[in-house]
Design a protein around this motif. Structure first.
Motif, PDB file in Angstrom:
ATOM      1  N   MET A 110      -5.591   0.134  -2.456  1.00 23.51           N
ATOM      2  CA  MET A 110      -6.878   0.437  -1.816  1.00 23.51           C
ATOM      3  C   MET A 110      -6.685   1.547  -0.786  1.00 23.51           C
ATOM      4  O   MET A 110      -5.701   1.555  -0.060  1.00 23.51           O
ATOM      5  CB  MET A 110      -7.419  -0.820  -1.120  1.00 23.51           C
ATOM      6  CG  MET A 110      -8.881  -0.716  -0.755  1.00 23.51           C
ATOM      7  SD  MET A 110      -9.465  -2.120   0.234  1.00 23.51           S
ATOM      8  CE  MET A 110      -9.500  -3.441  -0.956  1.00 23.51           C
ATOM      9  N   GLN A 111      -7.609   2.477  -0.733  1.00 17.11           N
ATOM     10  CA  GLN A 111      -7.491   3.553   0.246  1.00 17.11           C
ATOM     11  C   GLN A 111      -8.045   3.101   1.597  1.00 17.11           C
ATOM     12  O   GLN A 111      -8.877   2.199   1.672  1.00 17.11           O
ATOM     13  CB  GLN A 111      -8.250   4.783  -0.258  1.00 17.11           C
ATOM     14  CG  GLN A 111      -7.694   5.253  -1.591  1.00 17.11           C
ATOM     15  CD  GLN A 111      -8.001   6.695  -1.876  1.00 17.11           C
ATOM     16  OE1 GLN A 111      -8.658   7.363  -1.111  1.00 17.11           O
ATOM     17  NE2 GLN A 111      -7.519   7.165  -3.009  1.00 17.11           N
ATOM     18  N   THR A 112      -7.614   3.767   2.630  1.00 19.90           N
ATOM     19  CA  THR A 112      -8.071   3.373   3.962  1.00 19.90           C
ATOM     20  C   THR A 112      -9.533   3.793   4.159  1.00 19.90           C
ATOM     21  O   THR A 112     -10.018   4.732   3.526  1.00 19.90           O
ATOM     22  CB  THR A 112      -7.214   4.037   5.058  1.00 19.90           C
ATOM     23  OG1 THR A 112      -7.190   5.427   4.814  1.00 19.90           O
ATOM     24  CG2 THR A 112      -5.802   3.486   5.037  1.00 19.90           C
ATOM     25  N   PHE A 113     -10.214   3.072   5.030  1.00 15.31           N
ATOM     26  CA  PHE A 113     -11.635   3.350   5.276  1.00 15.31           C
ATOM     27  C   PHE A 113     -11.990   2.867   6.671  1.00 15.31           C
ATOM     28  O   PHE A 113     -11.286   2.019   7.244  1.00 15.31           O
ATOM     29  CB  PHE A 113     -12.513   2.643   4.231  1.00 15.31           C
ATOM     30  CG  PHE A 113     -12.273   1.164   4.138  1.00 15.31           C
ATOM     31  CD1 PHE A 113     -13.000   0.270   4.928  1.00 15.31           C
ATOM     32  CD2 PHE A 113     -11.291   0.649   3.294  1.00 15.31           C
ATOM     33  CE1 PHE A 113     -12.765  -1.086   4.859  1.00 15.31           C
ATOM     34  CE2 PHE A 113     -11.054  -0.717   3.226  1.00 15.31           C
ATOM     35  CZ  PHE A 113     -11.795  -1.584   4.007  1.00 15.31           C
ATOM     36  N   THR A 140     -14.172   4.802  -3.660  1.00 14.04           N
ATOM     37  CA  THR A 140     -13.267   4.979  -2.509  1.00 14.04           C
ATOM     38  C   THR A 140     -14.090   5.392  -1.294  1.00 14.04           C
ATOM     39  O   THR A 140     -14.094   6.551  -0.892  1.00 14.04           O
ATOM     40  CB  THR A 140     -12.210   6.056  -2.813  1.00 14.04           C
ATOM     41  OG1 THR A 140     -12.883   7.215  -3.322  1.00 14.04           O
ATOM     42  CG2 THR A 140     -11.219   5.586  -3.845  1.00 14.04           C
ATOM     43  N   GLU A 160       1.044   4.045  -2.895  1.00 13.61           N
ATOM     44  CA  GLU A 160       0.773   5.451  -2.600  1.00 13.61           C
ATOM     45  C   GLU A 160       1.941   6.315  -3.095  1.00 13.61           C
ATOM     46  O   GLU A 160       1.730   7.407  -3.648  1.00 13.61           O
ATOM     47  CB  GLU A 160       0.572   5.618  -1.090  1.00 13.61           C
ATOM     48  CG  GLU A 160      -0.115   6.910  -0.720  1.00 13.61           C
ATOM     49  CD  GLU A 160      -0.330   7.022   0.785  1.00 13.61           C
ATOM     50  OE1 GLU A 160      -0.411   5.985   1.465  1.00 13.61           O
ATOM     51  OE2 GLU A 160      -0.404   8.163   1.266  1.00 13.61           O
ATOM     52  N   ASP A 204       0.825  -1.202   0.000  1.00 14.24           N
ATOM     53  CA  ASP A 204       0.000   0.000   0.000  1.00 14.24           C
ATOM     54  C   ASP A 204       0.866   1.262   0.000  1.00 14.24           C
ATOM     55  O   ASP A 204       0.590   2.212  -0.731  1.00 14.24           O
ATOM     56  CB  ASP A 204      -0.936   0.015   1.225  1.00 14.24           C
ATOM     57  CG  ASP A 204      -2.157  -0.864   0.998  1.00 14.24           C
ATOM     58  OD1 ASP A 204      -2.393  -1.250  -0.162  1.00 14.24           O
ATOM     59  OD2 ASP A 204      -2.868  -1.153   1.976  1.00 14.24           O
ATOM     60  N   MET A 227     -13.129  -1.221  -4.973  1.00  6.94           N
ATOM     61  CA  MET A 227     -12.280  -0.517  -4.004  1.00  6.94           C
ATOM     62  C   MET A 227     -10.806  -0.799  -4.274  1.00  6.94           C
ATOM     63  O   MET A 227      -9.964   0.101  -4.182  1.00  6.94           O
ATOM     64  CB  MET A 227     -12.634  -0.943  -2.574  1.00  6.94           C
ATOM     65  CG  MET A 227     -13.980  -0.396  -2.095  1.00  6.94           C
ATOM     66  SD  MET A 227     -14.525  -1.139  -0.535  1.00  6.94           S
ATOM     67  CE  MET A 227     -13.276  -0.533   0.581  1.00  6.94           C
ATOM     68  N   LYS A 228     -10.491  -2.049  -4.621  1.00  6.82           N
ATOM     69  CA  LYS A 228      -9.091  -2.374  -4.898  1.00  6.82           C
ATOM     70  C   LYS A 228      -8.576  -1.573  -6.090  1.00  6.82           C
ATOM     71  O   LYS A 228      -7.429  -1.160  -6.125  1.00  6.82           O
ATOM     72  CB  LYS A 228      -8.935  -3.876  -5.160  1.00  6.82           C
ATOM     73  CG  LYS A 228      -9.040  -4.698  -3.882  1.00  6.82           C
ATOM     74  CD  LYS A 228      -9.187  -6.164  -4.177  1.00  6.82           C
ATOM     75  CE  LYS A 228      -7.859  -6.872  -4.254  1.00  6.82           C
ATOM     76  NZ  LYS A 228      -8.047  -8.336  -4.340  1.00  6.82           N
ATOM     77  N   GLU A 242      -9.722   1.271  -6.829  1.00  6.88           N
ATOM     78  CA  GLU A 242      -9.946   2.673  -6.458  1.00  6.88           C
ATOM     79  C   GLU A 242     -10.892   3.389  -7.419  1.00  6.88           C
ATOM     80  O   GLU A 242     -10.766   4.584  -7.679  1.00  6.88           O
ATOM     81  CB  GLU A 242      -8.605   3.417  -6.302  1.00  6.88           C
ATOM     82  CG  GLU A 242      -7.779   2.803  -5.180  1.00  6.88           C
ATOM     83  CD  GLU A 242      -6.535   3.595  -4.794  1.00  6.88           C
ATOM     84  OE1 GLU A 242      -6.283   4.620  -5.423  1.00  6.88           O
ATOM     85  OE2 GLU A 242      -5.839   3.158  -3.860  1.00  6.88           O
ATOM     86  N   ARG A 271     -15.483   6.189   2.356  1.00  7.52           N
ATOM     87  CA  ARG A 271     -14.855   6.636   3.595  1.00  7.52           C
ATOM     88  C   ARG A 271     -15.115   5.632   4.705  1.00  7.52           C
ATOM     89  O   ARG A 271     -14.293   5.451   5.594  1.00  7.52           O
ATOM     90  CB  ARG A 271     -15.435   7.998   4.005  1.00  7.52           C
ATOM     91  CG  ARG A 271     -15.176   9.102   2.972  1.00  7.52           C
ATOM     92  CD  ARG A 271     -13.960   9.919   3.372  1.00  7.52           C
ATOM     93  NE  ARG A 271     -14.088  10.454   4.713  1.00  7.52           N
ATOM     94  CZ  ARG A 271     -14.803  11.542   5.034  1.00  7.52           C
ATOM     95  NH1 ARG A 271     -15.439  12.205   4.092  1.00  7.52           N
ATOM     96  NH2 ARG A 271     -14.847  11.964   6.278  1.00  7.52           N
TER      97      ARG A 271
END
Lengths: 780, 326
Positions: free
Chosen positions: B1-4, B44, A142, A138, B38-39, B41, B46
Motif C-alpha cells: 500500500m502506498q502512503t497517504f 492510490t 517497494e 512495505d 488500496m492494498k 494499489e 493521496r
C-alpha cells in the motif's frame, strides 16, 4: 531384540519397500468387541481451547527479536527467460537488508534437477525471480519495484489436451509428458481382454469426463520463519512434514540434518500441498544467514494460489460395458492429468477403475502432462476423487440403462479380493457401508425443500462409493514419558494438521496406560524433540503413528507395573491401572494413584519407547458409500445439496467426534469441487485470474447441507494392532459423483464436467432442449 | 500500500471544505471496497478524508411520506429497518443478499453505490483498458461473469458489470441521490448516476468536483408489491450472476404499473421500459410470462462465455413475476 526387516508401504496409490527397525515384538491387536475406557469415546480436541483463544502460536505468530520480512519478486509470464537482472537499486533502498537472486545465490538444484532455486528460465507465472529482506513488509515490497529485470518471453503451453501435440513447444527438459522407467509416456495397467469384454457387453456407456484444477486454500498459507544460532538453524514452518523440510533444507544447504530444526506445532490446515518443501523454506535460511537476522517469509493468498500446489485438472475418456444381467465385463479409461510446470507424478485417477468393482477386463492409461502453470501437488485423495467422479457417473448411467437399482448393481459387482495383486484385503466392509448408508438415508426421509430460496426446484438423489488406501506403515516412532507427578507426555515427530490427531492418539495412550485423558500431554511438531514420524498425508497418521504410541505407552506401563510391584509387594502381573489409580487385581483396598506410587522413587521419569511394526502382505483399503439429496432450480441452474449420508469403513474409530469432523470437512470440500471450485486461467496471458478468495469460490456455511455421517467401525486387526485405518481422505472421494448423479436424477442432465455451475447446467439444459424432466415430480 | 494522508472530519462543513480545498482527496466510509483496492494499489489516493464520524448522514427516516436514507447508513441497517422492509422490500432484500453480515455491518449505502467494478482483470494483474492499458481482456477472454447488454465496442470498451445489489433496487424505486457540492445541493436520479466506465471513472460515476453524497431519497409508492431475486455462484457471499428487481401495482386483477430492474448484465443497472409497458394492462391470471421473458432478453449480445446469462435472466425474471403476482 532389535531387528531390521523390509516391508511394503503404500501411500496414495504408490508402493515402495521400506527398511525398518523393529525394536521388539508388538503387542497383540485389540480384539473386536473389546471394552475400552477411552478409545471409541467422543472427546473434545485436547488443544481446542488454545486454538480458539488465540493462545496457540502458528508460524505466522513467530516473531524472534530482530526479525526481517522477506517478499518475492515473481515471474509475470507463464514462460520466459531472464536476460538481465539488476538488483542494485533495490539494495540501496533504506531499510533493505539483503537481496537474493540468481546473481548471488548458490546453484541449488530444484524440481528433480529440472531447474534451480533461482533459474534463468521461468516456467509459470509466479516462479521465483528474486527475494528482498527488509525491516518491514512495505519497504520490502517497494524494493521489489526497484529490481530491473528483462525477460525474453517464450511460447507457453497451457492446454492440457494440446500439450503433447506435434509442433507444440517443449517446455521442460524432460519433455511435455511424464515418462515411465522405460522412457515410455504414461502409465498403463491392464488385465484380461478389454476388446473381448466389450464384444460380450450388452450395454456400453462412454463419455469424456472433466474435472477442474482446484486450489487447496488452507486458511493458513505456506510460509516460514528462519533463525540461526551458531551453525544451527531453526525453521518454524507450516508443514505436513517436518522431517521432509529438514531433509530438503539440509541437502540444499549442504549441512547435517541434525543441525536443522523444524518446528510446526500448530498448522492452519493442510490438504496435501503442505507435504512438499517449497523454495521459501530454503530461501529464508539463506537470507537469514546472509543478513544475520531472523527472516519471515509467508506467502500471501495470491502467491499461495499460484504456486503452492493444486488438484490438477483431468480429462478422462471412460468406457464401461456390462451384460444384461448387470455384470461388468469391461472398463477402459484413458486420462490426462495436468501436473503443471514441474510435477513429477500423475495422480492415481485410474485407481477406482482398477479396484472398485469386480471386472475381469480392465485397461487404464494415465498420462501426466506438463503445462506452464503452477505445479500440482497432492490434494486430499489426489486422483481418486477425479477418477471416482467419472467411474461412478458411468456406473449410474449403466444402472439406468440396465434398469437396475444402483446398490443392487454394486453388490452384484463386488470384488472380494484385490484384482490388481490377487491378494485378499486386510478388511473390506463396503457391503456394510452400502447397507448402512441405505438404511440411514431411508430413516432420514425425504429432505425438506421449504428452506430453499424461491425457485423451480426439482429434487433428486444419487450415490457414489469409494476405495482408497489409508494403511500407512513404518517407520514411525514415539516416546511416552511418565513423570513422577503422574502426568504423561507423548513425544513424537508427527504433526496435527487440524485432523485432531493429538486428541485421538492421546486417547490411545490414556487407554493403554489406564490414565485419564487429561493426564496426557501430546508434544509434536519438532524435529529436535520427537523421534521420527512420517508426513501427515495419505490418511496414514492414525494407522502409522497410532500403533507406535500404543507400544510406547505399553512399554511405560510395564515399567510402572514393575516399579509398583515392589511397593504393593505383589508380582507386576497382578497389578491393574485404571483411571490413574493402581490396585491389586480383584481388590479395591490399598488403591493408590500413579503419582503416589511414583513419588516413592523420587524424581524418576519412566520413558517408554514405541515403534510401528511391519505391514501385512495383504493390501489395505478404506471403503465407503455416500448418498446425496439435491435440489436443482430448473430456471436458474442453481444446485443446492440438501443432505449427504456418508458411511465409511475406516477400521476402529478412536474418537467418533473427531472422525465426524473429518467426514464433514471432506463432504464440504467435495461439494466445492462438485459445484463451484475452478481455477480460471486467461488463455492469452497464462495468468490465473481468480487466485484469491473473492473470485475462487469455496463453499460457505450457507452451502453446507445436513450431513449424516457414520463409520462402519469394525476393527481391522490384520492392518495393525490398534485396528484403525486412515480417515482423512475417504470422505471427499464419492461426494462429487453422488452429487452429479443426484443432479441427473433431478433434471435428467448428465453433467460430465465439474464444477456444475449455473452456467454449465443452463448450457446443458439448453443443449438438451430443456430436457424432459424425469417421472418423479418435485416436492416444491 | 502506498502512503497517504489521513484526516477524520467531524462535521459536514469541514468535510466539504476539505473536499473543496483543491487537494485530491478520496472519501473513506465503510472502506470495504476502498481499503482492498488500496492494498492492491489499484487505487492510490493521496489523501483520505474519513467521514464515518458524520452522524447526521446515518439516518433512515420518513419526512412527509418520503424516505430519507443517510449515505452512511449501512447495508445491515437498511436490510433490517422496518420502514424499508415494509415499504421498499426489494431494497431490504437487495441489501440483505449482498456480501456477508460482517461486510454489511461495515459497508455504507453511499459507498456501495460508488464501488469499483469487480472484474477479475481489473482487480488482478492484467493491465486492462480500465486501468489505462490497451485492451479489455474480458471481451475475448474469461468473460463468464461479464455483461450481456450494452457491451458492444461502440457502447463500452469495458464489459464489466455493475456489482451493486442496492443500486438495482433503488433504480426500481426511482430513487434520487442527493449530494452537496461547492455550488450547493444537487439531486441525481439513480438511473442517471451511472455511465460507461472509463479509466478516469472505472465505476462509471462522474460526480461534479467536490461532491459528497448526503442521502438517498425515495418517494412514496401507491401500494404495489416488489421483490429482489439474486442468482449467485454459491449460496451466499458472492456478487450477482444476474439479479432481478420487480415492482408491480395491480388494480382489479390488472397490472397498473410495472418496473423492472436488472443487475449483473451490464456496466450499469438496467431498467426495461419496453417490457414494463408490455406488462401494464395485462390480466395477472392470463399473462404470458414466457413471451415477456423473451422480450426482456431480446437484444442481449452475450460474449463468448456468458450466453448462459440469457436463460438465467429469463428464469429469474419469471420467478420474480410469479412472486409479485402470487
Amino acid at each position: 531384540m532389535t531387528r531390521v526387516v523390509k516391508t511394503r508401504v503404500e501411500i496414495e496409490g504408490r508402493v515402495h519397500e521400506e527398511t525398518v527397525v523393529v525394536e521388539r515384538d508388538e503387542p497383540a491387536a485389540w480384539e473386536a468387541g473389546r471394552e475400552f475406557s477411552q478409545v471409541g469415546k467422543s472427546a473434545n480436541r485436547v488443544d481446542g481451547r488454545e486454538r480458539v483463544t488465540g493462545a496457540a502460536r502458528y508460524t505466522y505468530d513467530m516473531h524472534p527479536a530482530g526479525m526481517l520480512y522477506a517478499v518475492v519478486l515473481r515471474s509475470p509470464y507463464p514462460h520466459a527467460r531472464i536476460t538481465s537482472l539488476d538488483t542494485t537499486e533495490a539494495e540501496r533502498l533504506s531499510g533493505v537488508r539483503g537481496v537474493l537472486s540468481k546473481n548471488n545465490a548458490a546453484d541449488i538444484s530444484w524440481y528433480g534437477g529440472a531447474s534451480k532455486l533461482f533459474d534463468d528460465e521461468l516456467r509459470f507465472a509466479g516462479e521465483e525471480v528474486a527475494v528482498v529482506a527488509a525491516d518491514d513488509l512495505d519497504t520490502a515490497r517497494e524494493a521489489l519495484q526497484l529490481i530491473n529485470v528483462e525477460y525474453e518471453v517464450l511460447p507457453a503451453v497451457l492446454d492440457v489436451e494440446k500439450a503433447s501435440a506435434p509442433g507444440v513447444p517443449v517446455i521442460h527438459p524432460k519433455g511435455n509428458v511424464l515418462r515411465d522407467d522405460n522412457d515410455q509416456p504414461g502409465e498403463t495397467y491392464s488385465r484380461g481382454d478389454v476388446e473381448q469384454g466389450f464384444r460380450i457387453a450388452d450395454v456400453v456407456v462412454e463419455g469424456t469426463y472433466r474435472t477442474p484444477t482446484a486450489l487447496h486454500n488452507s486458511f493458513e498459507t505456506h510460509g516460514c520463519v528462519a533463525s540461526w544460532e551458531g551453525d544451527e538453524v531453526t525453521i518454524w514452518e507450516s508443514t505436513q512434514y517436518i522431517f521432509g523440510v529438514r531433509g530438503r533444507v539440509a541437502s540444499a544447504l549442504k549441512m547435517p540434518e541434525s543441525k536443522v530444526r523444524v518446528i510446526s506445532e500448530y498448522i492452519g490446515g493442510g490438504f496435501g500441498s503442505k507435504g512438499q518443501t517449497l523454495k521459501h523454506s530454503v530461501i529464508a535460511p539463506l537470507l537469514s544467514r546472509m543478513t544475520g537476522r531472523p527472516i519471515k517469509l509467508m506467502l500471501d493468498r495470491h502467491e499461495e494460489n499460484l504456486l503452492s500446489g493444486n488438484r490438477g485438472e483431468t480429462v478422462q475418456k471412460l468406457r464401461v460395458g456390462a451384460t444384461n444381467d448387470g455384470k461388468l465385463v469391461a472398463i477402459e479409461l484413458e486420462s490426462l492429468c495436468n501436473i503443471g510446470a514441474y510435477g513429477t507424478w500423475a495422480a492415481s485417477v485410474a485407481g477406482p477403475a482398477q479396484e472398485l468393482y469386480l471386472c475381469p477386463n480392465v485397461r487404464t492409461y494415465t498420462l501426466g502432462v506438463r503445462t506452464n502453470l503452477g505445479s500440482h501437488s497432492a490434494f486430499r485423495a489426489p486422483g481418486h476423487v477425479e477418477g471416482t467422479f467419472a467411474l461412478e457417473s458411468a456406473m449410474d448411467e449403466l444402472c439406468r440403462q440396465l434398469g437396475m437399482d444402483p446398490i443392487e448393481f454394486r453388490k452384484k459387482n463386488y470384488a472380494d479380493e484385490d484384482q490388481v495383486t490377487g491378494n485378499p484385503y486386510t478388511s473390506k466392509y463396503l457391503l456394510e457401508s452400502y447397507d448402512m448408508a441405505s438404511r440411514l438415508h431411508a430413516e432420514a426421509g425425504k429432505p425438506s425443500l421449504d428452506n430453499l430460496p424461491p425457485g423451480n426446484w426439482k429434487y433428486g438423489v444419487g450415490m457414489g462409493s469409494q476405495v482408497w488406501s489409508g494403511g500407512g506403515g513404518p517407520p514411525a516412532h514415539a516416546l511416552v514419558r511418565l513423570n513422577s507427578d503422574g502426568t504423561v507426555e507423548v513425544i513424537c515427530g508427527t504433526q496435527d494438521i487440524g485432523t485432531g490427531i493429538k486428541t485421538a492418539l492421546s486417547q490411545v495412550v490414556a487407554e493403554e496406560l489406564g490414565v485419564p485423558l487429561e493426564a496426557v500431554r501430546f508434544r509434536l511438531g519438532d524435529t529436535q524433540k520427537g523421534p521420527f514420524a512420517p508426513a501427515s498425508w495419505g490418511s496414514i497418521t492414525v494407522p502409522s503413528v497410532g500403533p507406535a504410541v500404543r507400544v510406547a505407552a505399553e512399554d511405560a506401563r510395564q515399567q510402572l507395573l514393575e516399579i509398583a510391584s515392589y511397593f504393593f509387594e505383589v508380582p507386576a502381573a497382578r497389578l491393574q491401572i485404571k483411571d490413574g489409580y493402581m490396585t491389586v487385581e480383584g481388590r479395591e483396598e490399598g488403591k493408590r494413584s500413579v503419582a503416589d506410587v511414583l513419588s516413592e522413587v523420587g524424581d524418576y521419569m519412566i520413558v517408554g519407547k514405541g515403534f510401528r511394526g511391519p505391514n501385512p502382505v495383504e493390501p489395505l483399503r478404506t471403503w465407503g458409500a455416500q448418498i446425496a439429496d439435491v435440489a436443482v432450480d430448473l430456471d436458474t441452474g442453481r444446485v443446492r445439496v440438501l443432505r449427504v449420508v456418508a458411511v465409511h469403513d475406516v477400521g476402529r474409530v478412536l474418537n467418533p467426534k473427531g472422525l465426524a469432523s473429518q467426514f464433514y470437512g471432506g463432504i464440504l470440500q467435495g461439494i466445492g469441487l462438485a459445484l463451484m471450485e475452478d481455477r480460471v486461467v486467461d488463455e492469452r496471458t497464462g495468468l490465473v485470474v481468480n487466485a484469491n478468495l473473492q473470485d475462487y469460490k469455496i463453499p460457505t456455511m450457507s452451502d453446507c447441507p445436513e450431513m449424516i455421517v457414520q463409520a462402519v467401525d469394525i476393527p481391522d486387526t490384520a492392518a495393525n494392532h490398534i485396528g484403525s485405518k486412515g480417515a482423512g481422505e475417504p470422505p471427499i472421494i464419492p461426494t462429487p459423483a453422488a452429487i452429479a448423479n443426484a443432479i441427473y436424477d433431478a433434471v435428467g442432465v448428465r453433467v460430465r464436467s465439474l464444477p456444475v455451475t449455473s452456467r454449465r447446467l443452463l448450457e446443458d439444459l439448453v443443449a438438451s432442449n430443456s430436457a424432459p424432466i424425469p417421472a418423479e415430480e418435485s416436492g416444491s | 500500500m502506498q502512503t497517504f494522508d489521513y484526516v477524520k472530519v467531524e462535521t459536514l462543513e469541514s468535510a466539504l471544505s476539505a473536499i473543496a480545498s483543491g487537494y485530491v482527496v478520496t472519501l473513506l466510509a465503510g472502506g470495504t471496497d476502498l481499503v482492498p483496492l488500496m492494498k492492491d494499489e489499484i487505487v492510490t489516493p493521496r489523501a483520505l478524508i474519513d467521514i464515518t464520524g458524520l452522524e447526521q448522514l446515518s439516518h433512515i427516516e420518513e419526512r412527509g411520506g418520503t424516505l430519507h436514507i443517510g449515505a452512511l447508513s449501512t447495508l445491515s441497517d437498511l436490510a433490517g429497518h422496518q420502514l424499508v422492509t415494509t415499504r421498499y422490500p426489494a431494497l431490504a432484500q437487495a441489501c440483505g443478499l449482498a456480501a456477508i453480515p460482517q461486510l454489511r455491518n461495515m459497508s455504507t449505502i453511499g459507498g456501495n453505490l460508488l464501488q469499483q467494478p469487480r472484474c477479475w482483470y481489473y482487480r488482478g494483474e492484467h493491465n486492462c483498458w480500465l486501468k489505462g492499458g490497451e485492451v479489455c481482456y474480458a471481451r475475448n477472454g474469461e468473460n463468464e461473469l461479464h455483461a450481456i447488454f450494452k457491451n458492444t465496442p461502440s457502447q463500452s470498451r469495458c464489459v464489466s458489470v455493475n456489482p451493486s445489489d442496492p443500486a438495482v433496487a433503488l433504480l426500481l424505486y426511482d430513487a434520487v441521490v442527493r449530494m452537496r457540492t461547492p455550488e450547493g445541493e444537487l439531486e441525481i436520479p439513480v438511473g442517471d448516476l451511472y455511465g460507461v466506465p472509463t479509466p478516469e471513472h472505472p465505476n462509471g460515476v462522474s460526480l461534479p468536483a467536490g461532491a459528497l453524497i448526503t442521502e438517498i431519497v425515495l418517494e412514496p409508492l401507491e401500494g404495489g408489491r416488489s421483490v429482489y431475486l439474486k442468482a449467485m455462484p454459491r449460496a451466499s457471499w458472492a456478487f450477482a450472476l444476474v439479479s432481478v428487481g420487480l415492482y408491480v401495482r395491480m388494480d382489479a386483477g390488472r397490472v397498473q404499473e410495472a418496473r423492472i430492474g436488472v443487475g449483473g448484465v451490464a456496466t450499469v443497472p438496467m431498467r426495461f421500459p419496453q417490457v414494463e409497458a408490455e406488462l401494464v394492462g395485462q390480466d395477472a391470471t392470463r399473462l404470458d410470462a414466457d413471451s415477456l421473458a423473451d422480450l426482456l432478453v431480446e437484444g442481449a449480445t452475450p460474449l463468448s462465455k456468458n450466453g448462459y446469462k440469457v436463460p438465467l435472466l429469463r428464469g429469474l425474471f419469471k420467478q420474480a413475476l410469479s412472486q409479485v403476482l402470487e
